[in-house]
Design a protein around this motif. Structure first.
Motif, PDB file in Angstrom:
ATOM      1  N   THR A  57       1.004  -1.220   0.058  1.00 36.42           N
ATOM      2  CA  THR A  57      -0.018  -0.093   0.205  1.00 36.42           C
ATOM      3  C   THR A  57       0.845   1.159  -0.091  1.00 36.42           C
ATOM      4  OG1 THR A  57      -1.675  -1.238   1.377  1.00 36.42           O
ATOM      5  CG2 THR A  57      -1.768   1.183   1.062  1.00 36.42           C
ATOM      6  N   THR A  58       0.529   1.969  -1.087  1.00 35.13           N
ATOM      7  CA  THR A  58       1.249   3.474  -0.954  1.00 35.13           C
ATOM      8  C   THR A  58       0.390   4.543  -0.562  1.00 35.13           C
ATOM      9  OG1 THR A  58       1.062   3.719  -3.412  1.00 35.13           O
ATOM     10  CG2 THR A  58       3.124   2.441  -2.516  1.00 35.13           C
ATOM     11  N   SER A  59       0.874   5.502   0.194  1.00 36.95           N
ATOM     12  CA  SER A  59       0.154   6.632   0.460  1.00 36.95           C
ATOM     13  C   SER A  59       0.986   7.882   0.145  1.00 36.95           C
ATOM     14  CB  SER A  59      -0.244   6.890   1.842  1.00 36.95           C
ATOM     15  OG  SER A  59      -1.021   7.870   2.247  1.00 36.95           O
ATOM     16  N   PRO A  60       0.514   8.605  -0.656  1.00 35.73           N
ATOM     17  CA  PRO A  60      -0.850   8.795  -1.313  1.00 35.73           C
ATOM     18  C   PRO A  60      -0.955   7.523  -2.467  1.00 35.73           C
ATOM     19  CG  PRO A  60       0.185  10.902  -1.527  1.00 35.73           C
ATOM     20  CD  PRO A  60       1.239   9.884  -1.232  1.00 35.73           C
ATOM     21  N   ALA A  61      -2.119   7.287  -2.585  1.00 38.73           N
ATOM     22  CA  ALA A  61      -2.519   6.105  -3.592  1.00 38.73           C
ATOM     23  C   ALA A  61      -1.781   6.353  -5.113  1.00 38.73           C
ATOM     24  CB  ALA A  61      -3.717   5.928  -3.509  1.00 38.73           C
ATOM     25  N   ALA A  62      -1.770   5.443  -5.793  1.00 37.13           N
ATOM     26  CA  ALA A  62      -1.408   5.467  -7.107  1.00 37.13           C
ATOM     27  C   ALA A  62      -2.250   6.416  -8.050  1.00 37.13           C
ATOM     28  CB  ALA A  62      -1.055   4.071  -7.707  1.00 37.13           C
ATOM     29  N   ALA A  64      -3.086   9.540  -7.327  1.00 36.00           N
ATOM     30  CA  ALA A  64      -3.538  10.628  -6.796  1.00 36.00           C
ATOM     31  C   ALA A  64      -2.810  12.047  -7.308  1.00 36.00           C
ATOM     32  CB  ALA A  64      -3.168  10.457  -5.129  1.00 36.00           C
ATOM     33  N   GLY A 136       3.893   2.871  -9.123  1.00 37.62           N
ATOM     34  CA  GLY A 136       2.872   3.926  -9.162  1.00 37.62           C
ATOM     35  C   GLY A 136       3.383   5.277  -9.040  1.00 37.62           C
ATOM     36  N   PHE A 138       2.382   9.720  -8.120  1.00 35.16           N
ATOM     37  CA  PHE A 138       1.401  10.471  -7.507  1.00 35.16           C
ATOM     38  C   PHE A 138       2.033  12.015  -7.826  1.00 35.16           C
ATOM     39  CE2 PHE A 138       4.052   9.710  -4.092  1.00 35.16           C
ATOM     40  CZ  PHE A 138       4.398  11.068  -3.759  1.00 35.16           C
TER      41      PHE A 138
END
Length: 401
Positions: A57-62, A64, A136, A138
């Protein structure tokens, strides 16, 4: 005779019953069960957990967009660990970051830029022994405007026990909660305090519930870079300061007694005759309430066109409010000092006494005035923090529940 035959028959039946029981035990296919409820041969073991692929899980999401650069930038892995990870800007430069000790997460440790696209790359290994990609991208927000703040306290300085911390902006902050969450005050010893928004939401002040303890060390951090301030405005840069609270010095004065006492570390060290503002004129009366020393000047030019004077130079002037109130020397009012109030709101001392007080002053010293017909209020300048009781002050926080 009959009794004896009966006895022998019973004995024979008992023997046959024993043989049958032994035979049944030998031939039964049912397992024996221990008192603990487990089958013979000891307790069974739970099967090992099923191996699973890593979940990233990456934050921010891919994908974004309009990401605030000040928000947390992380990659986390469930059912596995990070083997390698990089986050790069459009120029291919890697963003600095730190992996957790268990290698299950990574966080960026440097600020991102505005209006830039960042790309993830790397791998994570699952408990099934297989790798999955970390990928991903952002894009950070393009602000309509960037706004910087300024602090009223400086590194390495020493202030009085009533000193408020003020972070001031050039215009109104509309998302006050986001900004306040980015602010922190650390004190030794620990000091209870709260932020409050003042001056039309262009300034946020922190003050303790009670005066600071003498010799308290204070560090304030405003990590506002990348913070959404509302309306398309974002923070321009972080700002911080570390300072010290000095000795305790409190001025106490009653306008009806025409005296001014200086209390240092709990002991009265001076009791000066003084002339306060003229009681009969609401525009000249010295205001009651807790003032805070803001600055001091060896000489200061006083002007008040409303009352017919300009550029009157006075010695040893200590500003205690932005409404024009000072403690200063004035030889021309010595005759009234200790007897009657004739000033235009200031506390008039003899030049000699004014110099004694001037030399002892720190910005942030409280000046507690009582006895007048007018109360210090939020209209009286920047340092009106102590005109609020604690309950009222706490409600001015954007995070008040």
């Amino acid at each position: 005779m009959t009794f004896g035959n009966f006895t022998r028959r019973r004995a024979g039946v008992a023997v046959l019953g024993l043989v049958a029981a032994l035979t049944l035990g030998a031939c039964s296919s049912e397992p024996t069960v221990s008192a603990s409820g487990t089958s013979g041969g000891g307790p069974t073991q739970a099967p090992p957990p099923a191996a699973k692929p890593a979940s990233v899980t990456t934050s921010p999401a891919a994908g974004a967009k309009d990401v605030a650069p000040g928000s947390p930038i992380t990659a986390t892995v469930a059912e596995g660990t990070i083997s390698s990870v990089t986050l790069t800007n459009p120029d291919g430069k890697q963003v600095q970051g730190q992996a957790s000790a268990d290698k299950k997460s990574w966080s960026a440790t440097e600020e991102l830029g505005y209006d830039k696209t960042y790309t993830w790359s790397g791998q994570a290994a699952g408990s099934d022994g297989k790798t999955v990609p970390i990928s991903g991208s952002f894009t950070t927000v393009k602000p309509r405007r960037q706004m910087a703040g300024s602090l009223n306290v400086g590194d390495g300085q020493t202030y009085g026990i009533a000193m408020p911390i003020a972070l001031t902006f050039p215009s109104k902050v509309t998302d006050k909660a986001s900004v306040e969450k980015a602010l922190s005050v650390e004190t030794t010893p620990k000091t209870e305090g709260s932020w409050a928004w003042l001056n039309g939401d262009t300034s946020v002040h922190w003050r303790p519930k009670e005066y600071f303890a003498p010799n308290t060390t204070v560090k304030v951090n405003a990590k506002i870079y990348g913070v959404d301030m509302g309306g398309g405005t974002y923070g321009r840069q972080d700002i911080s300061s570390s300072f010290t609270i000095g000795r305790s010095q409190i001025v106490k004065g009653n306008t009806q007694e025409h005296r001014m006492q200086v209390i240092r570390d709990g002991q009265q060290v001076q009791d000066f005759p003084v002339s306060y503002g003229l009681d009969s004129d609401p525009g000249r009366v010295t205001h009651s309430g807790t003032h805070v020393v803001m600055s001091k000047h060896a000489t200061y030019s006083m002007s008040n066109p409303r009352y017919g004077y300009t550029d009157v130079n006075v010695p040893w002037a200590v500003r205690i409010s932005n409404n024009g109130e000072f403690i200063h020397g004035l030889a021309g009012s010595i005759w009234a000092q200790g007897k009657k109030n004739i000033s235009h709101g200031c506390l008039n001392l003899s030049p000699a006494n004014a110099k004694i007080y001037y030399d002892s002053v720190l910005p942030g010293d409280p000046v507690e005035i009582t006895g007048s017909t007018q109360q210090l209020s939020s209209k009286d300048g920047d340092y009106n923090d102590w005109t609020y009781d604690w309950a009222s002050w706490s409600k001015l926080s954007a995070l008040a529940s």
